[in-house]
Design a protein around this motif. Structure first.
Motif, mmCIF file in Angstrom:
data_model
loop_
_atom_site.group_PDB
_atom_site.id
_atom_site.type_symbol
_atom_site.label_atom_id
_atom_site.label_comp_id
_atom_site.label_asym_id
_atom_site.label_seq_id
_atom_site.Cartn_x
_atom_site.Cartn_y
_atom_site.Cartn_z
ATOM 1 N N GLU A 131 41.007 39.629 39.397
ATOM 2 C CA GLU A 131 41.415 39.568 40.805
ATOM 3 C C GLU A 131 42.647 40.428 41.039
ATOM 4 O OE1 GLU A 131 39.988 38.073 43.347
ATOM 5 O OE2 GLU A 131 38.887 36.287 42.694
ATOM 6 N N LEU A 132 43.554 40.434 40.083
ATOM 7 C CA LEU A 132 44.740 41.281 40.196
ATOM 8 C C LEU A 132 44.363 42.759 40.119
ATOM 9 C CD1 LEU A 132 47.819 41.111 40.487
ATOM 10 C CD2 LEU A 132 47.975 41.135 37.988
ATOM 11 N N CYS A 133 43.384 43.094 39.283
ATOM 12 C CA CYS A 133 42.883 44.471 39.225
ATOM 13 C C CYS A 133 42.292 44.880 40.572
ATOM 14 C CB CYS A 133 41.823 44.605 38.130
ATOM 15 S SG CYS A 133 42.450 44.456 36.439
ATOM 16 N N ALA A 134 41.607 43.953 41.224
ATOM 17 C CA ALA A 134 41.045 44.242 42.542
ATOM 18 C C ALA A 134 42.150 44.513 43.551
ATOM 19 C CB ALA A 134 40.178 43.068 43.007
ATOM 20 N N ALA A 135 43.262 43.784 43.448
ATOM 21 C CA ALA A 135 44.383 44.011 44.354
ATOM 22 C C ALA A 135 44.980 45.404 44.159
ATOM 23 C CB ALA A 135 45.450 42.941 44.128
ATOM 24 N N VAL A 136 45.084 45.831 42.899
ATOM 25 C CA VAL A 136 45.572 47.185 42.624
ATOM 26 C C VAL A 136 44.606 48.221 43.188
ATOM 27 C CG1 VAL A 136 46.126 48.857 40.814
ATOM 28 C CG2 VAL A 136 46.850 46.471 40.570
ATOM 29 N N VAL A 157 46.849 45.640 56.097
ATOM 30 C CA VAL A 157 46.833 44.232 55.727
ATOM 31 C C VAL A 157 45.866 44.059 54.557
ATOM 32 C CG1 VAL A 157 46.387 41.865 56.481
ATOM 33 C CG2 VAL A 157 47.330 43.536 58.093
ATOM 34 N N PHE A 158 46.284 43.276 53.565
ATOM 35 C CA PHE A 158 45.485 43.060 52.360
ATOM 36 C C PHE A 158 45.145 41.574 52.249
ATOM 37 C CE2 PHE A 158 48.072 46.769 51.807
ATOM 38 C CZ PHE A 158 47.254 47.681 51.162
ATOM 39 N N TRP A 159 43.877 41.296 51.938
ATOM 40 C CA TRP A 159 43.379 39.927 51.856
ATOM 41 C C TRP A 159 42.800 39.651 50.483
ATOM 42 C CZ3 TRP A 159 43.813 36.833 56.275
ATOM 43 C CH2 TRP A 159 44.078 37.501 57.471
ATOM 44 N N THR A 160 43.086 38.481 49.932
ATOM 45 C CA THR A 160 42.507 38.050 48.667
ATOM 46 C C THR A 160 42.207 36.561 48.748
ATOM 47 O OG1 THR A 160 42.898 37.761 46.277
ATOM 48 C CG2 THR A 160 44.831 37.722 47.707
ATOM 49 N N ASP A 161 41.151 36.122 48.067
ATOM 50 C CA ASP A 161 40.849 34.692 48.048
ATOM 51 C C ASP A 161 41.434 34.008 46.812
ATOM 52 O OD1 ASP A 161 39.154 35.525 46.036
ATOM 53 O OD2 ASP A 161 37.322 35.276 47.199
ATOM 54 N N SER A 162 42.273 34.725 46.083
ATOM 55 C CA SER A 162 42.907 34.185 44.888
ATOM 56 C C SER A 162 44.354 33.787 45.180
ATOM 57 C CB SER A 162 42.877 35.222 43.752
ATOM 58 O OG SER A 162 43.679 34.792 42.666
ATOM 59 N N MET A 163 44.641 32.493 45.155
ATOM 60 C CA MET A 163 46.018 32.045 45.346
ATOM 61 C C MET A 163 46.910 32.488 44.196
ATOM 62 S SD MET A 163 46.854 30.721 48.154
ATOM 63 C CE MET A 163 48.450 30.197 47.564
ATOM 64 N N ILE A 164 46.333 32.668 43.013
ATOM 65 C CA ILE A 164 47.123 33.142 41.877
ATOM 66 C C ILE A 164 47.656 34.538 42.161
ATOM 67 C CG2 ILE A 164 47.000 33.820 39.453
ATOM 68 C CD1 ILE A 164 45.093 31.527 38.975
ATOM 69 N N VAL A 165 46.806 35.407 42.725
ATOM 70 C CA VAL A 165 47.256 36.759 43.066
ATOM 71 C C VAL A 165 48.332 36.708 44.145
ATOM 72 C CG1 VAL A 165 46.537 38.940 44.120
ATOM 73 C CG2 VAL A 165 45.131 37.891 42.347
ATOM 74 N N VAL A 166 48.158 35.841 45.136
ATOM 75 C CA VAL A 166 49.176 35.688 46.179
ATOM 76 C C VAL A 166 50.512 35.298 45.551
ATOM 77 C CG1 VAL A 166 49.868 34.335 48.194
ATOM 78 C CG2 VAL A 166 47.500 35.114 47.968
#
Length: 252
Positions: A131-136, A157-166
């Motif tokens: 998920e962190l790789c996806a954010a990068v 604006v960037f969106w993720t469904d991972s609270m860990i990444v947030v």
């Protein structure tokens, strides 16, 4: 890529078929994962799935995406903003990008702009790390689009469904292992933590690309192309940020 004489933004949609292509990856592991040589026969089950996938591929000729990104029902456009949705699975990690247009009457519309994905590495990583790789990947896509689009844009604006990444991105003090630290640093170099938001999985269109969908679903009004409906509403109606009640204690 750019504005036409009529003031409408037209670009060539990129990676529009990703969910269908990754559906095949979910069913057909690589040769190294199967630990077989390149010239070994595949199983009858895999052959059947492969022939079915090839047959479904023909149906994509009926797949259509509007190439005009400014909706006809909008007034004079006063803002353009890119929204990136990230997701990951053990098969792949991906980003779906949408261009949101706001007009002088307070209305807004949005359209699928492009998609980007990578297969998960052979060395298995945890889903939070993917998920962190996806954010990068989303931040890199943002830098590329900004260089090429040729029109003024508001802050992305960037969106993720991972609270860990947030939590990773919101953290500015805790030290992590090299893998995590390098990717957090890459994200912080080009974005601010206020640009990152949490979205539930059911509203995350990038989920389609990481898990794959059948061609029948691609030909319907799939969320990969349609995107999350809340983008057409004012910002106060967007998903609210969940409360972060505790800090990360270790690297997942």
């Amino acid at each position: 890529m750019g504005l036409t004489t009529s003031g409408k933004l037209r670009v060539r949609p990129s990676r529009i078929h990703l969910p269908f292509h990754h559906q095949s990856q979910a069913h057909f592991p690589t040769r190294k994962q199967r630990k077989k040589d390149w010239d070994e026969d595949i199983t009858k089950q895999n052959l059947h799935m492969w022939l079915r996938w090839l047959e479904d591929l023909k149906s994509l000729r009926n797949f259509k995406v509007p190439r005009c990104y400014r909706h006809g029902g909008l007034g004079c456009a006063i803002s353009l903003q890119l929204h990136y949705f990230c997701d990951a699975s053990q098969v792949a990690y991906a980003v779906a990008t949408y261009l949101r247009t706001g007009d002088n009457e307070g209305n807004a519309g949005f359209s699928f702009f492009c998609g980007k994905a990578r297969l998960a590495p052979l060395k298995q990583l945890t889903v939070p790390r993917l998920e962190l790789c996806a954010a990068v990947l989303a931040t890199r896509a943002d830098q590329t689009v900004k260089r090429k689009i040729g029109v003024p844009l508001e802050e992305s604006v960037f969106w993720t469904d991972s609270m860990i990444v947030v939590k990773y991105i919101a953290n500015l003090e805790k030290r992590f292992h090299t893998f995590i630290a390098n990717r957090i640093s890459a994200i912080h170099e080009v974005t601010e933590k206020a640009q990152w938001r949490h979205v539930r999985s059911r509203w995350n269109p990038a989920d389609d690309a990481t898990r794959g969908i059948h061609v029948e679903d691609m030909l319907k009004e799939c969320r990969w192309i349609g995107g999350p409906s809340f983008l057409s509403r004012p910002e106060e109606y967007w998903p609210r940020e969940p409360e972060i009640r505790h800090e990360l204690e270790n690297d997942p």
